[in-house]
Motif scaffolding. Structure first.
Motif, PDB file in Angstrom:
ATOM      1  N   LEU A 163      34.577 -43.430  59.648  1.00  0.00           N
ATOM      2  CA  LEU A 163      34.197 -44.554  60.506  1.00  0.00           C
ATOM      3  C   LEU A 163      34.632 -44.305  61.952  1.00  0.00           C
ATOM      4  CD1 LEU A 163      34.160 -48.257  59.593  1.00  0.00           C
ATOM      5  CD2 LEU A 163      34.952 -47.564  61.842  1.00  0.00           C
ATOM      6  N   LEU A 164      35.816 -43.723  62.134  1.00  0.00           N
ATOM      7  CA  LEU A 164      36.263 -43.396  63.493  1.00  0.00           C
ATOM      8  C   LEU A 164      35.287 -42.436  64.164  1.00  0.00           C
ATOM      9  CD1 LEU A 164      40.117 -43.001  62.909  1.00  0.00           C
ATOM     10  CD2 LEU A 164      38.927 -44.934  63.957  1.00  0.00           C
ATOM     11  N   ALA A 165      34.784 -41.488  63.383  1.00  0.00           N
ATOM     12  CA  ALA A 165      33.810 -40.549  63.930  1.00  0.00           C
ATOM     13  C   ALA A 165      32.524 -41.257  64.324  1.00  0.00           C
ATOM     14  CB  ALA A 165      33.520 -39.451  62.918  1.00  0.00           C
ATOM     15  N   ARG A 166      32.127 -42.268  63.548  1.00  0.00           N
ATOM     16  CA  ARG A 166      30.913 -43.017  63.856  1.00  0.00           C
ATOM     17  C   ARG A 166      31.064 -43.849  65.128  1.00  0.00           C
ATOM     18  NH1 ARG A 166      28.729 -46.191  58.779  1.00  0.00           N
ATOM     19  NH2 ARG A 166      26.925 -46.409  60.189  1.00  0.00           N
ATOM     20  N   GLU A 169      30.090 -41.490  67.734  1.00  0.00           N
ATOM     21  CA  GLU A 169      28.649 -41.261  67.737  1.00  0.00           C
ATOM     22  C   GLU A 169      27.916 -42.438  68.367  1.00  0.00           C
ATOM     23  OE1 GLU A 169      27.632 -40.650  63.699  1.00  0.00           O
ATOM     24  OE2 GLU A 169      28.780 -38.775  63.493  1.00  0.00           O
ATOM     25  N   GLY A 170      28.425 -43.637  68.118  1.00  0.00           N
ATOM     26  CA  GLY A 170      27.852 -44.815  68.747  1.00  0.00           C
ATOM     27  C   GLY A 170      26.781 -45.482  67.917  1.00  0.00           C
ATOM     28  N   VAL A 171      26.295 -46.609  68.454  1.00  0.00           N
ATOM     29  CA  VAL A 171      25.299 -47.414  67.767  1.00  0.00           C
ATOM     30  C   VAL A 171      24.474 -48.159  68.812  1.00  0.00           C
ATOM     31  CG1 VAL A 171      26.856 -49.410  67.568  1.00  0.00           C
ATOM     32  CG2 VAL A 171      24.977 -49.132  65.947  1.00  0.00           C
ATOM     33  N   LYS A 181      34.723 -42.985  73.710  1.00  0.00           N
ATOM     34  CA  LYS A 181      35.001 -41.584  74.033  1.00  0.00           C
ATOM     35  C   LYS A 181      36.008 -41.012  73.040  1.00  0.00           C
ATOM     36  CE  LYS A 181      36.602 -38.572  77.770  1.00  0.00           C
ATOM     37  NZ  LYS A 181      37.021 -38.503  79.198  1.00  0.00           N
ATOM     38  N   ALA A 182      36.934 -41.853  72.591  1.00  0.00           N
ATOM     39  CA  ALA A 182      37.930 -41.442  71.596  1.00  0.00           C
ATOM     40  C   ALA A 182      38.339 -42.659  70.791  1.00  0.00           C
ATOM     41  CB  ALA A 182      39.150 -40.815  72.271  1.00  0.00           C
ATOM     42  N   ALA A 183      38.673 -42.438  69.512  1.00  0.00           N
ATOM     43  CA  ALA A 183      39.128 -43.515  68.635  1.00  0.00           C
ATOM     44  C   ALA A 183      40.140 -42.939  67.657  1.00  0.00           C
ATOM     45  CB  ALA A 183      37.958 -44.155  67.897  1.00  0.00           C
ATOM     46  N   ILE A 197      41.479 -46.932  71.436  1.00  0.00           N
ATOM     47  CA  ILE A 197      40.098 -46.640  71.789  1.00  0.00           C
ATOM     48  C   ILE A 197      40.005 -46.366  73.281  1.00  0.00           C
ATOM     49  CG2 ILE A 197      37.750 -47.586  71.921  1.00  0.00           C
ATOM     50  CD1 ILE A 197      38.273 -49.112  69.387  1.00  0.00           C
ATOM     51  N   VAL A 198      39.354 -45.273  73.620  1.00  0.00           N
ATOM     52  CA  VAL A 198      39.175 -44.872  75.016  1.00  0.00           C
ATOM     53  C   VAL A 198      37.697 -44.999  75.370  1.00  0.00           C
ATOM     54  CG1 VAL A 198      39.451 -43.038  76.722  1.00  0.00           C
ATOM     55  CG2 VAL A 198      41.122 -43.271  74.859  1.00  0.00           C
TER      56      VAL A 198
END
Length: 251
Positions: A163-166, A169-171, A181-183, A197-198
């Protein structure tokens, strides 16, 4: 033309004076004036061309701007408490971030007019910058070249690595592409967790909307850094001036 006429100091329109003071563009000043936000000698003026000469007392949102020929730049950071609106005045009568500057003085003088550099919504808290330098503020809020913003976010879930990777990736949401940019997962309890979260751009309620797209609710959101400037141990509701090095670092 007699000598008295020649000696009269120049007069400029109110919008031009605000612009030359470095508060905003002339067109923005005209909008402020039309909205009744500007007073001269204690009286609201709605004419952008109202003539201004030396000695007139000008205020924006009730805060004096000082001598229009002398620019005394101010750069401040505030630890914004939750529940305050990031605006000069609120039509619904809610408390605003300016409450934190009531009676504030700098070098023995009132701070005068300052504006938020970017925003934090009412439910968010943490690092919020203020200045009367619009060019500096524009560089910080520039979505392309401005500094990253770092947030610590408490959520009602424990995201896994997928989920962090998603989040990176964005939505697509409401016609916008939202992403981080980072999570990073900072710590987790039984049902809640804290994320770092950045963001490298600023969109309205971006983190809340991004997480909501994955069914995650934000319980608390704190901005802890803008670029290399960190909130640190500044008490909630308190402010301090930036050092010369910090101002340059964010420029």
């Amino acid at each position: 033309m007699n000598s008295a006429t020649r000696a009269r100091p120049p007069r400029h329109g109110l919008a031009r004076v605000l612009s030359k003071r470095g508060l905003c563009s002339r067109s923005e000043a005209a909008r402020w004036i039309a909205a009744g936000r500007v007073s001269v000698d204690g009286r609201i003026v709605r004419d952008a061309e109202f003539p201004i000469d030396a000695g007139r007392r000008i205020a924006v949102d009730g805060r004096g701007i000082g001598d229009a020929t002398r620019v005394d730049r101010v750069y401040l950071m505030l630890n914004k408490p939750r529940g305050l609106v990031t605006t000069a005045s609120d039509e619904r009568g809610r408390d605003t971030v300016y409450r934190c500057f009531d009676g504030a003085r700098r070098d023995g003088k009132e701070i005068g007019w300052i504006a938020p550099v970017g925003r934090l919504d009412k439910a968010s808290e943490g690092l919020l910058l203020f200045s009367n330098d619009p060019q500096w503020a524009a560089r910080i809020t520039d979505p392309a070249g401005g500094p990253d913003k770092t947030y610590h976010v408490q959520v009602d879930a424990i995201p896994d690595e997928a989920l962090l990777a998603r989040l990176l990736e964005g939505v697509d949401a409401d016609g916008e592409r939202l992403s981080a940019k980072a999570a990073t997962l900072l710590r987790a309890g039984e049902k809640n967790s804290w994320l770092e979260i950045v963001l490298d751009e600023g969109r309205n309620r971006q983190i809340r909307r991004l997480l909501a797209a994955f069914g995650i609710n934000v319980l608390r959101l704190v901005r802890v850094a803008i670029g290399g400037l960190r909130l640190g141990d500044l008490p909630k509701g308190q402010w301090r001036e930036l050092s010369a090095a910090e101002i340059e670092m964010l420029s």
